[in-house]
Design a protein around this motif. Structure first.
Motif, PDB file in Angstrom:
ATOM      1  N   MET A 250       0.803  -1.217   0.000  1.00 58.16           N
ATOM      2  CA  MET A 250       0.000   0.000   0.000  1.00 58.16           C
ATOM      3  C   MET A 250       0.843   1.278   0.000  1.00 58.16           C
ATOM      4  N   PHE A 251       2.018   1.248   0.613  1.00 60.13           N
ATOM      5  CA  PHE A 251       2.809   2.477   0.747  1.00 60.13           C
ATOM      6  C   PHE A 251       4.302   2.154   0.706  1.00 60.13           C
ATOM      7  N   ILE A 252       5.086   3.201   0.486  1.00 59.39           N
ATOM      8  CA  ILE A 252       6.538   3.061   0.529  1.00 59.39           C
ATOM      9  C   ILE A 252       7.072   3.912   1.680  1.00 59.39           C
ATOM     10  N   LEU A 253       8.254   3.570   2.149  1.00 56.64           N
ATOM     11  CA  LEU A 253       8.915   4.319   3.217  1.00 56.64           C
ATOM     12  C   LEU A 253      10.303   4.716   2.748  1.00 56.64           C
ATOM     13  N   LEU A 254      10.612   5.999   2.877  1.00 59.15           N
ATOM     14  CA  LEU A 254      11.905   6.523   2.464  1.00 59.15           C
ATOM     15  C   LEU A 254      12.576   7.176   3.669  1.00 59.15           C
ATOM     16  N   TYR A 255      13.846   6.855   3.879  1.00 56.86           N
ATOM     17  CA  TYR A 255      14.596   7.374   5.029  1.00 56.86           C
ATOM     18  C   TYR A 255      15.793   8.186   4.521  1.00 56.86           C
ATOM     19  N   PHE A 256      15.898   9.434   4.994  1.00 57.72           N
ATOM     20  CA  PHE A 256      16.998  10.316   4.607  1.00 57.72           C
ATOM     21  C   PHE A 256      17.635  10.909   5.865  1.00 57.72           C
TER      22      PHE A 256
END
Length: 281
Positions: A250-256
């Motif tokens: 359902m969703f993506i997760l991005l870490y910066f």
């Protein structure tokens, strides 16, 4: 003669006694039957429990639900296709629309097998609780209520005294004052790069930027942005890409992480994020 008569009487008595022994009376038969019945275990009486079925919606209730769903889709489309300041003025004119939108939003989220905010909560719980968090587009401030961290909850309208009502591209937070900036399904306006620029401003050097977004917005095969292109633009803003999680359907997760030296490229070519619009019924 008398002897013959006496003999006949004795024979008649013996026959009658024999019949009494062979054939029980009706009273004896009834008594025996009752006794036999009482000695046999009877099955317990069946108790019929009526199942409570959900009450069907009335015609008026169905119409209200349909209208509420229609209003949510209208507001949702508005938020994805206007700028942040336009959305702020939109809700200022009628604050009840914000409640209507979030009621529909929660109904939509209830269908998801997993909530991205729960994953972000777990991430924060795995890190020191001393980290200060800015939750951009906080909604009902669920993140702040679920962790021990100090959380600045930010949204267009304040439904709670702890929520800061403002345009997310221009918050009252001080520069370099927070350790983690969170965007959980909240990069909705056409000027979403301004939100990320504001997050960069308020983050401390080496601070974290966490983005959770609907997966279809990053599907280039169906009109969405290329996730790699989007991540490159974020990095040009002054971040380093740490990890990408595409495991959820359902969703993506991005870490910066914010670069220690505050050097921001000019003229960043931001990809257009596909609006998450619901079909009209």
């Amino acid at each position: 003669m008398n002897q013959e008569a006496g003999g006949r009487n004795r024979k008649r008595k013996r026959r009658n006694n024999h019949r009494k022994t062979e054939t029980p009376s009706k009273k004896q038969t009834a008594t025996a039957t009752a006794a036999a019945s009482s000695s046999v275990k009877q099955p317990p009486p069946t108790c019929t429990v009526a199942k409570t079925l959900p009450k069907p919606l009335s015609f008026l209730e169905k119409m209200k639900a349909k209208l509420a769903g229609g209003h949510f889709r209208m507001i949702n489309e508005k938020l994805y296709t206007c700028s942040g300041d336009e959305a702020l003025n939109y809700f200022k004119e009628d604050p009840s629309l914000f409640n209507m939108y979030h009621t529909g939003y929660q109904e939509q989220m209830s269908r998801w097998p997993e909530q991205p905010v729960n994953i972000i909560m777990k991430w924060l719980k795995d890190h020191p609780s001393s980290l200060v968090v800015a939750d951009f587009g906080c909604g009902d401030a669920r993140l702040a209520k679920g962790v021990k961290n100090k959380v600045f909850s930010i949204d267009l309208v304040s439904k709670d005294p702890s929520v800061i009502a403002c345009d997310m591209s221009n918050t009252p937070l001080e520069t370099s004052s927070v350790d983690v900036a969170v965007f959980c399904l909240s990069l909705m306006g056409t000027n979403f790069p301004n939100y990320l620029q504001e997050a960069h401003r308020v983050l401390k050097p080496s601070g974290w930027l966490l983005i959770a977004e609907v997966k279809s917005r990053f599907d280039p095969n169906n009109g969405g942005a290329d996730p790699d292109t989007f991540c490159e633009a974020v990095c040009e803003l002054g971040f380093t890409s740490v990890s990408k999680d595409f495991s959820n359907k359902m969703f993506i997760l991005l870490y910066f992480k914010k670069k220690p030296k505050n050097k921001v490229s000019k003229g960043i070519n931001w990809p257009e994020l596909k609006p998450c619009l619901y079909k009209r019924r």
